[in-house]
Design a protein around this motif. Structure first.
Motif, PDB file in Angstrom:
ATOM      1  N   THR A   1     -10.940 -16.874 -26.532  1.00 26.18           N
ATOM      2  CA  THR A   1     -10.834 -15.811 -27.728  1.00 26.18           C
ATOM      3  C   THR A   1     -11.742 -16.535 -28.808  1.00 26.18           C
ATOM      4  OG1 THR A   1      -8.930 -16.843 -29.061  1.00 26.18           O
ATOM      5  CG2 THR A   1      -8.463 -15.626 -27.038  1.00 26.18           C
ATOM      6  N   ASP A   2     -11.808 -15.682 -29.947  1.00 27.37           N
ATOM      7  CA  ASP A   2     -12.516 -16.151 -31.154  1.00 27.37           C
ATOM      8  C   ASP A   2     -11.626 -16.994 -32.125  1.00 27.37           C
ATOM      9  OD1 ASP A   2     -10.768 -13.990 -31.938  1.00 27.37           O
ATOM     10  OD2 ASP A   2     -12.189 -12.856 -32.926  1.00 27.37           O
ATOM     11  N   CYS A   3     -10.663 -17.448 -31.650  1.00 27.13           N
ATOM     12  CA  CYS A   3      -9.583 -18.074 -32.421  1.00 27.13           C
ATOM     13  C   CYS A   3      -9.574 -19.624 -32.254  1.00 27.13           C
ATOM     14  CB  CYS A   3      -8.247 -17.604 -32.327  1.00 27.13           C
ATOM     15  SG  CYS A   3      -8.011 -15.881 -33.153  1.00 27.13           S
ATOM     16  N   PHE A   4      -9.846 -19.977 -30.715  1.00 24.66           N
ATOM     17  CA  PHE A   4      -9.905 -21.282 -30.054  1.00 24.66           C
ATOM     18  C   PHE A   4     -11.063 -21.442 -29.341  1.00 24.66           C
ATOM     19  CE2 PHE A   4      -5.544 -20.061 -31.277  1.00 24.66           C
ATOM     20  CZ  PHE A   4      -4.964 -21.157 -31.873  1.00 24.66           C
ATOM     21  N   THR A   5     -11.330 -22.727 -29.006  1.00 27.51           N
ATOM     22  CA  THR A   5     -12.295 -23.144 -28.073  1.00 27.51           C
ATOM     23  C   THR A   5     -11.740 -24.258 -27.231  1.00 27.51           C
ATOM     24  OG1 THR A   5     -14.459 -23.668 -27.944  1.00 27.51           O
ATOM     25  CG2 THR A   5     -13.402 -24.941 -29.719  1.00 27.51           C
ATOM     26  N   SER A   6     -12.474 -24.892 -26.487  1.00 29.33           N
ATOM     27  CA  SER A   6     -11.858 -25.818 -25.425  1.00 29.33           C
ATOM     28  C   SER A   6     -12.919 -27.250 -25.509  1.00 29.33           C
ATOM     29  CB  SER A   6     -11.888 -25.567 -23.927  1.00 29.33           C
ATOM     30  OG  SER A   6     -11.612 -26.536 -23.204  1.00 29.33           O
ATOM     31  N   GLY A   7     -12.178 -28.005 -25.740  1.00 28.96           N
ATOM     32  CA  GLY A   7     -13.082 -29.603 -25.668  1.00 28.96           C
ATOM     33  C   GLY A   7     -12.451 -30.162 -24.474  1.00 28.96           C
ATOM     34  N   LEU A   8     -11.880 -29.767 -23.730  1.00 29.74           N
ATOM     35  CA  LEU A   8     -11.686 -30.342 -22.261  1.00 29.74           C
ATOM     36  C   LEU A   8     -12.627 -30.073 -21.398  1.00 29.74           C
ATOM     37  CD1 LEU A   8      -9.510 -32.011 -20.851  1.00 29.74           C
ATOM     38  CD2 LEU A   8      -8.276 -29.730 -20.288  1.00 29.74           C
ATOM     39  N   GLY A   9     -13.640 -30.938 -21.049  1.00 35.72           N
ATOM     40  CA  GLY A   9     -14.822 -30.648 -20.281  1.00 35.72           C
ATOM     41  C   GLY A   9     -14.511 -30.220 -19.058  1.00 35.72           C
ATOM     42  N   TRP A  10     -13.469 -30.394 -18.250  1.00 35.91           N
ATOM     43  CA  TRP A  10     -13.344 -30.403 -17.015  1.00 35.91           C
ATOM     44  C   TRP A  10     -12.118 -29.462 -16.582  1.00 35.91           C
ATOM     45  CZ3 TRP A  10      -8.167 -31.960 -16.874  1.00 35.91           C
ATOM     46  CH2 TRP A  10      -7.758 -33.164 -17.453  1.00 35.91           C
ATOM     47  N   ASP A  11     -11.747 -28.455 -17.541  1.00 38.10           N
ATOM     48  CA  ASP A  11     -11.052 -27.421 -17.170  1.00 38.10           C
ATOM     49  C   ASP A  11     -11.616 -26.386 -16.664  1.00 38.10           C
ATOM     50  OD1 ASP A  11     -12.075 -26.210 -19.629  1.00 38.10           O
ATOM     51  OD2 ASP A  11     -10.288 -26.447 -20.830  1.00 38.10           O
ATOM     52  N   GLY A  12     -10.955 -25.116 -16.391  1.00 35.64           N
ATOM     53  CA  GLY A  12     -11.350 -24.169 -15.947  1.00 35.64           C
ATOM     54  C   GLY A  12     -12.225 -23.225 -16.923  1.00 35.64           C
ATOM     55  N   VAL A  13     -11.780 -23.257 -18.217  1.00 35.36           N
ATOM     56  CA  VAL A  13     -12.210 -22.731 -19.170  1.00 35.36           C
ATOM     57  C   VAL A  13     -13.726 -23.208 -19.251  1.00 35.36           C
ATOM     58  CG1 VAL A  13     -12.259 -22.030 -21.763  1.00 35.36           C
ATOM     59  CG2 VAL A  13     -10.340 -22.330 -20.458  1.00 35.36           C
ATOM     60  N   ASN A  14     -14.071 -24.090 -19.325  1.00 33.62           N
ATOM     61  CA  ASN A  14     -15.448 -24.807 -19.417  1.00 33.62           C
ATOM     62  C   ASN A  14     -16.305 -24.694 -18.045  1.00 33.62           C
ATOM     63  OD1 ASN A  14     -16.348 -26.291 -21.882  1.00 33.62           O
ATOM     64  ND2 ASN A  14     -14.300 -26.651 -21.666  1.00 33.62           N
ATOM     65  N   GLY A  15     -15.720 -24.862 -16.915  1.00 33.75           N
ATOM     66  CA  GLY A  15     -16.254 -24.887 -15.642  1.00 33.75           C
ATOM     67  C   GLY A  15     -16.548 -23.468 -15.097  1.00 33.75           C
ATOM     68  N   LEU A  16     -15.796 -22.526 -15.426  1.00 32.21           N
ATOM     69  CA  LEU A  16     -16.040 -21.174 -14.890  1.00 32.21           C
ATOM     70  C   LEU A  16     -16.240 -20.014 -16.141  1.00 32.21           C
ATOM     71  CD1 LEU A  16     -12.991 -20.531 -12.508  1.00 32.21           C
ATOM     72  CD2 LEU A  16     -15.059 -21.272 -12.055  1.00 32.21           C
ATOM     73  N   TYR A  17     -15.911 -20.160 -17.108  1.00 33.63           N
ATOM     74  CA  TYR A  17     -16.230 -19.094 -18.209  1.00 33.63           C
ATOM     75  C   TYR A  17     -17.179 -19.536 -19.025  1.00 33.63           C
ATOM     76  CZ  TYR A  17     -11.760 -16.941 -16.300  1.00 33.63           C
ATOM     77  OH  TYR A  17     -10.996 -16.225 -15.455  1.00 33.63           O
ATOM     78  N   TYR A  18     -17.111 -20.718 -19.914  1.00 34.14           N
ATOM     79  CA  TYR A  18     -18.048 -20.963 -20.831  1.00 34.14           C
ATOM     80  C   TYR A  18     -19.565 -21.106 -19.915  1.00 34.14           C
ATOM     81  CZ  TYR A  18     -14.428 -22.294 -24.169  1.00 34.14           C
ATOM     82  OH  TYR A  18     -13.396 -22.088 -25.308  1.00 34.14           O
ATOM     83  N   SER A  19     -19.556 -21.422 -18.850  1.00 32.22           N
ATOM     84  CA  SER A  19     -20.768 -21.526 -17.880  1.00 32.22           C
ATOM     85  C   SER A  19     -21.295 -20.222 -17.354  1.00 32.22           C
ATOM     86  CB  SER A  19     -20.657 -22.621 -16.714  1.00 32.22           C
ATOM     87  OG  SER A  19     -19.613 -22.142 -15.943  1.00 32.22           O
ATOM     88  N   GLY A  20     -20.503 -19.411 -17.172  1.00 37.92           N
ATOM     89  CA  GLY A  20     -20.609 -17.886 -16.731  1.00 37.92           C
ATOM     90  C   GLY A  20     -20.627 -17.882 -15.300  1.00 37.92           C
ATOM     91  N   GLN A  21     -19.812 -19.014 -14.729  1.00 46.96           N
ATOM     92  CA  GLN A  21     -19.920 -18.985 -13.341  1.00 46.96           C
ATOM     93  C   GLN A  21     -18.766 -18.479 -12.444  1.00 46.96           C
ATOM     94  OE1 GLN A  21     -22.534 -20.852 -11.588  1.00 46.96           O
ATOM     95  NE2 GLN A  21     -23.221 -20.785 -13.651  1.00 46.96           N
ATOM     96  N   PHE A  22     -17.893 -17.896 -13.154  1.00 52.11           N
ATOM     97  CA  PHE A  22     -16.671 -17.194 -12.633  1.00 52.11           C
ATOM     98  C   PHE A  22     -16.970 -15.964 -11.874  1.00 52.11           C
ATOM     99  CE2 PHE A  22     -12.789 -14.190 -13.054  1.00 52.11           C
ATOM    100  CZ  PHE A  22     -12.160 -14.932 -12.159  1.00 52.11           C
ATOM    101  N   ASN A  23     -16.657 -15.626 -10.576  1.00 55.01           N
ATOM    102  CA  ASN A  23     -16.819 -14.581  -9.876  1.00 55.01           C
ATOM    103  C   ASN A  23     -15.725 -14.459  -8.745  1.00 55.01           C
ATOM    104  OD1 ASN A  23     -17.563 -16.317  -7.487  1.00 55.01           O
ATOM    105  ND2 ASN A  23     -19.456 -16.671  -8.559  1.00 55.01           N
ATOM    106  N   ALA A  24     -15.978 -13.519  -7.900  1.00 51.02           N
ATOM    107  CA  ALA A  24     -14.838 -13.095  -7.008  1.00 51.02           C
ATOM    108  C   ALA A  24     -14.429 -14.262  -5.989  1.00 51.02           C
ATOM    109  CB  ALA A  24     -15.044 -11.933  -6.322  1.00 51.02           C
TER     110      ALA A  24
END
Length: 606
Positions: free
Chosen positions: A85-108
């Motif tokens: 969201t626009d309220c929080f961010t992730s500083g945990l480099g190895w979570d799914g938020v960074n690995g899939l979403y922030y990187s744009g890699q998430f897909n089916a």
């Protein structure tokens, strides 16, 4: 669908030793006894076994925080939905938020254990749905349970199904509707229902449960039975789903992804109602009217937790304290947390120490001063690292700021005010810190509190709180053109923390923004903001760059504040103006392995 359900066909899994006559929320209820394979006739010919089977089905309900590595516990790779969201961010480099979403890699084809929500039973939803239908279909044969109790228990089972479908609906839209417990001879390839049919399926389950469940737990039994479904919970879930359905994601003059309007999921109305139906807002209003009327008739057993002398404590109790009269639905994986570094409560470390859900400056700016005056965010633009001031910009703010976020100089239970400045005890270690806890100059406080005194604390997920009903009521009134009537419900929520009411004379658009901001303040890190951004198609909120503060300490308790942009997410605008966000991100894709079976239509853009 067959892969999802096939493993559930021959086994009735239950914790016979841990659950007897009563539904417990303590360790006895949550400890897992050895599972056994038993014939359903054995289970449903014994009242204690039958009840225990339903209690065990409760354990499938959604729990919003990561627990430990493995299966359902590894939510988002130990990340947090709110970090999208626009309220929080992730500083945990190895979570799914960074690995899939922030990187744009998430897909089916991605690992859905690291996704927002896993369709393929990663959340135990299909297991819970099957258990609930098994219970509904077989409880009639059980001796030593009177008909009234059987109807109540069936109502609870229907709520288990409704909750799971509500969770999936907000992530996928129209769904295959499972209306019984499958056996090996059934066709598992159920087609998707339309978005409207799925909404109505959930609403019908809630209505059926509403008709047989008690409005609230009786005085004196709340602690023992906390978490058990009530009629108020059923109506509350109905309101949540009606509000989601009435919102522009599905209910608009055009589908949410116009460029993909020819896809089957759109043309078959799996992700769109086919037009804009304003009467859906009236349905929300009617359901809220019924909630308020029924609650008053029952003597108002449901109300916001209040403590005028200590509004911050009242707010903490509202989301944290069990059996508080405000938690309409709460779920848990255990009764209490043993200590901060408990490996089975991994959210404590991933949130607090590793920064999986770290507040950003834009969120902190949302919280007004304690008298209700908005905070002027331009304050930060006037600061720089060489300008040290004694004035504390975090002092005397909305009490909810201090419960959601750990900010510099806040009181937080230890023997010193919070030190969020660079090199401070709670702050980033150095100037270049770009991840980990507090790297934005703030840290999460909600759920983890001060970290040092977590032993023995309760551990439930606030799935649905009464405050959401009030703010949903206000939103529906505003959208239906009754903006003047919306004030009282927003102001009632604000009054709990001693804030003044909203200024009079707001337009519909202004009131909408105030309500959504109020929901962000009230439900920080409770997975409400993410779905608000989705249902209102807030592309700008997903795309905007977010910021933190580098706080430096000078002499005589003075501080300087340097605003900086946190690491860019794939879907956020680039400095050159390039836009990467597309509306496909509003809903998740169905997994490729399920799509390959031919019974589903894929969501637009995936």
């Amino acid at each position: 669908m067959k892969k999802i359900l096939n493993g559930l066909i021959l086994i009735l899994w239950m914790a016979l030793a841990s659950c007897a006559d009563t539904f417990k929320v303590g360790d006895a209820f949550l400890e897992k006894a050895p599972s056994v394979d038993v014939d359903k006739d054995v289970v449903f010919n014994d009242a204690n076994y039958a009840r225990a089977f339903l209690w065990n089905a409760y354990t499938s309900l959604y729990y919003g925080r990561p627990l430990n590595w493995g299966a359902k516990g590894n939510r988002m790779g130990m990340g947090a939905v709110d970090a999208l969201t626009d309220c929080f961010t992730s500083g945990l480099g190895w979570d799914g938020v960074n690995g899939l979403y922030y990187s744009g890699q998430f897909n089916a084809t991605s690992d859905y254990a690291s996704a927002v929500y896993s369709y393929s039973n990663g959340e135990d939803q299909w297991t819970g749905i099957r258990k609930a239908w098994l219970f509904i279909e077989n409880i009639a044969q059980t001796p030593n349970i009177d008909d009234k109790e059987k109807e109540r228990l069936k109502g609870e089972a229907k709520m288990i199904i409704a909750c799971h479908y509500a969770d999936m609906y907000r992530n996928y839209g129209g769904l295959p509707l499972v209306t019984k417990a499958f056996d090996p001879n059934d066709n598992f390839k159920l087609p998707r229902a339309t978005a409207r049919e799925t909404m109505q399926f959930i609403v019908n389950l809630c209505d059926e449960a509403f008709s047989v469940l008690p409005w609230a737990l009786q005085s004196g039994e709340q602690e023992q039975w906390a978490g058990r479904f009530t009629s108020a919970a059923a109506l509350g879930l109905k309101i949540r789903i009606l509000l989601f359905a009435a919102s522009p994601l599905f209910n608009d003059s055009e589908p949410y992804y116009p460029e993909e309007s020819s896809t089957a999921s759109v043309t078959e109305q799996h992700v769109w109602f086919g037009g804009k139906d304003m009467s859906l807002w009236d349905d929300v209003i009617d359901a809220c009217d019924l909630f308020m009327t029924r609650n008053q008739q029952e003597g108002n057993p449901w109300d916001l937790v209040k403590n005028p002398a200590n509004p911050r404590q009242a707010y903490q109790d509202a989301y944290f304290k069990r059996a508080n009269g405000e938690l309409l639905i709460d779920t848990r994986a255990r009764a209490t947390v043993s200590w901060y570094w408990d490996s089975n409560c991994y959210y404590l470390q991933s949130y607090g120490s590793y920064g999986a859900v770290t507040p950003v400056l834009e969120y902190v700016n949302l919280f007004p001063y304690a008298d209700g005056t908005p905070f002027d965010a331009s304050f930060w633009d006037e600061q720089n690292k060489d300008h040290y001031i004694a004035a504390d910009p975090f002092a005397n703010r909305d009490p909810r700021l201090y419960e959601n976020c750990l900010v510099n100089n806040a009181e937080f239970g230890l023997d010193h005010p919070a030190e969020l400045w660079i090199g401070g005890r709670e702050g980033p270690a150095n100037e270049l810190a770009g991840d980990g806890g507090a790297f934005t100059g703030f840290n999460i406080y909600k759920f983890i509190l001060d970290k040092e005194h977590m032993g023995g604390k309760q551990d439930q997920w606030p799935y649905l709180r009464l405050a959401e009903i009030y703010l949903s009521y206000a939103e529906a009134l505003n959208e239906a053109g009754h903006t003047g009537d919306a004030y009282q419900y927003v102001n009632y929520v604000r009054a709990r923390v001693n804030l003044s009411g909203l200024k009079q004379g707001l337009t519909q658009d202004e009131m909408r923004k105030e309500i959504l901001d109020e929901r962000a303040r009230e439900f920080g890190a409770e997975e409400v903001r993410y779905y608000d951004m989705i249902r209102w198609k807030q592309a700008e909120a997903f795309r905007k760059r977010l910021h933190g503060l580098r706080i430096r300490r000078g002499d005589n308790n003075t501080y300087s504040y340097e605003k900086f942009a946190v690491r860019k997410r794939f879907i956020q605008d680039s400095e050159d103006g390039t836009v990467f966000f597309t509306p496909k991100w509003y809903l998740s894709p169905f997994p490729f392995v399920e799509m390959n079976k031919g019974y589903l239509t894929q969501n637009p853009g995936w």
